[in-house]
Write a protein that holds these residues in place. Structure first.
Motif, PDB file in Angstrom:
ATOM      1  N   VAL A 113      12.996   1.060   6.180  1.00 16.04           N
ATOM      2  CA  VAL A 113      11.972   2.116   6.163  1.00 16.04           C
ATOM      3  C   VAL A 113      10.704   1.989   6.888  1.00 16.04           C
ATOM      4  O   VAL A 113      10.322   2.834   7.657  1.00 16.04           O
ATOM      5  CB  VAL A 113      11.959   2.580   4.593  1.00 16.04           C
ATOM      6  CG1 VAL A 113      11.085   3.677   4.478  1.00 16.04           C
ATOM      7  CG2 VAL A 113      13.326   2.880   3.914  1.00 16.04           C
ATOM      8  N   VAL A 114      10.107   0.799   6.356  1.00 15.07           N
ATOM      9  CA  VAL A 114       8.980   0.649   7.020  1.00 15.07           C
ATOM     10  C   VAL A 114       9.039   0.653   8.746  1.00 15.07           C
ATOM     11  O   VAL A 114       8.007   0.867   9.272  1.00 15.07           O
ATOM     12  CB  VAL A 114       8.210  -0.583   6.647  1.00 15.07           C
ATOM     13  CG1 VAL A 114       6.718  -0.962   7.170  1.00 15.07           C
ATOM     14  CG2 VAL A 114       8.063  -0.373   5.116  1.00 15.07           C
ATOM     15  N   LEU A 115       9.823  -0.247   9.129  1.00 11.95           N
ATOM     16  CA  LEU A 115      10.362  -0.432  10.632  1.00 11.95           C
ATOM     17  C   LEU A 115      10.175   1.045  11.181  1.00 11.95           C
ATOM     18  O   LEU A 115       9.759   1.236  12.476  1.00 11.95           O
ATOM     19  CB  LEU A 115      11.450  -1.143  10.677  1.00 11.95           C
ATOM     20  CG  LEU A 115      12.065  -1.120  12.058  1.00 11.95           C
ATOM     21  CD1 LEU A 115      10.710  -1.898  13.223  1.00 11.95           C
ATOM     22  CD2 LEU A 115      13.204  -2.026  12.276  1.00 11.95           C
ATOM     23  N   GLY A 116      11.122   1.896  10.726  1.00  9.07           N
ATOM     24  CA  GLY A 116      11.109   3.238  11.341  1.00  9.07           C
ATOM     25  C   GLY A 116       9.948   4.165  11.165  1.00  9.07           C
ATOM     26  O   GLY A 116       9.701   5.003  12.331  1.00  9.07           O
ATOM     27  N   PHE A 117       9.069   3.643  10.371  1.00 12.08           N
ATOM     28  CA  PHE A 117       7.650   4.609  10.173  1.00 12.08           C
ATOM     29  C   PHE A 117       6.330   3.897  10.864  1.00 12.08           C
ATOM     30  O   PHE A 117       5.465   4.348  11.482  1.00 12.08           O
ATOM     31  CB  PHE A 117       7.428   4.972   8.698  1.00 12.08           C
ATOM     32  CG  PHE A 117       6.294   6.069   8.779  1.00 12.08           C
ATOM     33  CD1 PHE A 117       6.574   7.295   8.771  1.00 12.08           C
ATOM     34  CD2 PHE A 117       5.067   5.625   8.250  1.00 12.08           C
ATOM     35  CE1 PHE A 117       5.708   8.151   8.687  1.00 12.08           C
ATOM     36  CE2 PHE A 117       4.108   6.528   8.121  1.00 12.08           C
ATOM     37  CZ  PHE A 117       4.489   8.010   8.102  1.00 12.08           C
ATOM     38  N   SER A 118       6.417   2.619  10.601  1.00 11.68           N
ATOM     39  CA  SER A 118       4.973   1.798  10.931  1.00 11.68           C
ATOM     40  C   SER A 118       5.632   0.309  11.357  1.00 11.68           C
ATOM     41  O   SER A 118       5.379  -0.601  10.566  1.00 11.68           O
ATOM     42  CB  SER A 118       3.992   1.804  10.159  1.00 11.68           C
ATOM     43  OG  SER A 118       3.028   0.967  10.365  1.00 11.68           O
ATOM     44  N   LEU A 151       1.192  -3.376  -0.837  1.00  9.11           N
ATOM     45  CA  LEU A 151       0.176  -2.605  -1.667  1.00  9.11           C
ATOM     46  C   LEU A 151      -1.168  -2.907  -1.201  1.00  9.11           C
ATOM     47  O   LEU A 151      -1.927  -2.253  -1.145  1.00  9.11           O
ATOM     48  CB  LEU A 151       0.470  -3.064  -3.088  1.00  9.11           C
ATOM     49  CG  LEU A 151       1.795  -2.819  -3.637  1.00  9.11           C
ATOM     50  CD1 LEU A 151       2.213  -3.019  -5.050  1.00  9.11           C
ATOM     51  CD2 LEU A 151       2.175  -1.051  -3.763  1.00  9.11           C
ATOM     52  N   ILE A 152      -1.235  -4.538  -1.054  1.00 13.56           N
ATOM     53  CA  ILE A 152      -2.720  -4.673  -0.748  1.00 13.56           C
ATOM     54  C   ILE A 152      -2.938  -4.195   0.755  1.00 13.56           C
ATOM     55  O   ILE A 152      -4.212  -3.503   0.817  1.00 13.56           O
ATOM     56  CB  ILE A 152      -2.856  -6.239  -0.267  1.00 13.56           C
ATOM     57  CG1 ILE A 152      -2.739  -7.065  -2.022  1.00 13.56           C
ATOM     58  CG2 ILE A 152      -4.237  -6.671   0.180  1.00 13.56           C
ATOM     59  CD1 ILE A 152      -2.727  -8.323  -1.944  1.00 13.56           C
ATOM     60  N   SER A 172       1.462   5.709   1.441  1.00 14.09           N
ATOM     61  CA  SER A 172       0.982   4.906   0.112  1.00 14.09           C
ATOM     62  C   SER A 172       1.609   5.121  -1.017  1.00 14.09           C
ATOM     63  O   SER A 172       2.338   4.151  -1.608  1.00 14.09           O
ATOM     64  CB  SER A 172      -0.508   5.268  -0.123  1.00 14.09           C
ATOM     65  OG  SER A 172      -1.235   4.986   0.965  1.00 14.09           O
ATOM     66  N   LEU A 173       2.241   6.190  -1.372  1.00 10.78           N
ATOM     67  CA  LEU A 173       3.136   6.342  -2.361  1.00 10.78           C
ATOM     68  C   LEU A 173       4.284   6.013  -2.453  1.00 10.78           C
ATOM     69  O   LEU A 173       4.851   5.292  -3.232  1.00 10.78           O
ATOM     70  CB  LEU A 173       3.199   7.863  -2.803  1.00 10.78           C
ATOM     71  CG  LEU A 173       1.916   8.681  -3.381  1.00 10.78           C
ATOM     72  CD1 LEU A 173       2.172  10.169  -3.531  1.00 10.78           C
ATOM     73  CD2 LEU A 173       1.529   8.060  -4.677  1.00 10.78           C
ATOM     74  N   ILE A 174       5.002   6.156  -1.209  1.00  8.43           N
ATOM     75  CA  ILE A 174       6.348   5.553  -0.882  1.00  8.43           C
ATOM     76  C   ILE A 174       6.195   3.987  -0.831  1.00  8.43           C
ATOM     77  O   ILE A 174       7.194   3.298  -1.455  1.00  8.43           O
ATOM     78  CB  ILE A 174       6.768   6.067   0.315  1.00  8.43           C
ATOM     79  CG1 ILE A 174       7.016   7.571   0.579  1.00  8.43           C
ATOM     80  CG2 ILE A 174       8.192   5.181   1.038  1.00  8.43           C
ATOM     81  CD1 ILE A 174       8.143   8.022  -0.329  1.00  8.43           C
ATOM     82  N   ILE A 175       5.258   3.362  -0.269  1.00 10.13           N
ATOM     83  CA  ILE A 175       5.192   2.024  -0.262  1.00 10.13           C
ATOM     84  C   ILE A 175       4.900   1.683  -1.939  1.00 10.13           C
ATOM     85  O   ILE A 175       5.723   0.416  -2.076  1.00 10.13           O
ATOM     86  CB  ILE A 175       4.031   1.508   0.467  1.00 10.13           C
ATOM     87  CG1 ILE A 175       4.004   1.483   1.824  1.00 10.13           C
ATOM     88  CG2 ILE A 175       3.620  -0.143  -0.062  1.00 10.13           C
ATOM     89  CD1 ILE A 175       5.476   0.691   2.433  1.00 10.13           C
ATOM     90  N   LEU A 176       4.331   2.332  -2.685  1.00  9.95           N
ATOM     91  CA  LEU A 176       4.055   1.752  -4.073  1.00  9.95           C
ATOM     92  C   LEU A 176       5.613   1.879  -4.697  1.00  9.95           C
ATOM     93  O   LEU A 176       5.807   0.897  -5.638  1.00  9.95           O
ATOM     94  CB  LEU A 176       3.181   2.866  -4.636  1.00  9.95           C
ATOM     95  CG  LEU A 176       2.883   2.649  -6.204  1.00  9.95           C
ATOM     96  CD1 LEU A 176       2.345   1.416  -6.533  1.00  9.95           C
ATOM     97  CD2 LEU A 176       2.019   3.752  -6.774  1.00  9.95           C
TER      98      LEU A 176
END
Length: 213
Positions: A113-118, A151-152, A172-176
């Motif tokens: 998910v993170v790869l696809g966004f950032s 999170l950091i 930020s909410l999705i990462i949380l």
């Protein structure tokens, strides 16, 4: 609206594909639930089915998170953040309809998910993962550390315009949420780490002195 609902369902079903479980049953005649940690994710696949199967399952679990994030772009859908589709894939991976609503610990799919966004943010997380893995020889601790480092990162990086240029509330909410899922899914591992009985990989320094099992 109908297309949005359909793609959310597809994202969940894509995430719900239990690659490790199916690979074990089809090619090795083994049910991963009956071996090792009983988990169907990448780590237990490596441990029980071997390197080739482990790499394949990791790649699939990672890319299904990425594909879910990209689905709205493929279908020219606007109005709902791609991250929501990625979250649905992670939920599918963790609570799979194809596996009695059991599933993996969401590490690889969350990474997808993170790869696809950032992608750069994922590189930062992978660096932390690799360092902790070398120092402590534990996939579980490395996964938890990666979640905490994410999170950091979302808290600090935008202030310095480093990797993340601005604060993005939804990201930020999705990462949380993803980090909490990963940490909660590792509760048993945390208990074993405290009792120094957590499983190790045959690499690294094992600085916490876990008993190799």
């Amino acid at each position: 609206m109908l297309l949005t609902i359909l793609l959310l369902i597809i994202s969940y079903l894509l995430g719900a594909v239990p690659a490790g479980l199916w690979v074990g049953k089809i090619f090795f005649n083994k049910n991963l639930h009956d071996f090792g940690s009983g988990n169907t994710g990448t780590t237990n696949t490596f441990r029980i089915l071997g390197r080739t199967a482990g790499i394949g399952v990791f790649a699939f679990d990672l890319l299904k998170g990425t594909l879910a994030v990209l689905l709205p772009t493929f279908f020219h859908l606007h109005g709902l953040s791609p991250l929501i589709f990625g979250l649905f894939a992670v939920i599918g991976h963790t609570f799979s309809v194809f596996d009695g609503f059991k599933g993996g610990k969401a590490v690889a799919t969350s990474g997808g998910v993170v790869l696809g966004f950032s992608p750069l943010f994922l590189v930062y997380i992978l660096v932390v993962f690799g360092i902790v893995l070398f120092l402590f020889s534990m996939i579980s601790l490395s996964s938890i550390a990666a979640a905490v480092s994410a999170l950091i990162g979302i808290a600090i990086f935008p202030a310095f315009h480093f990797i993340l240029q601005d604060y993005d509330l939804l990201f930020s909410l999705i990462i949380l949420v993803l980090a909490l899922i990963i940490i909660l899914r590792h509760r048993a591992n945390i208990s074993r780490i405290k009792s120094k009985t957590e499983s190790l990989i045959p690499w690294g320094l094992n600085l916490s002195g876990q008993h190799k099992i």
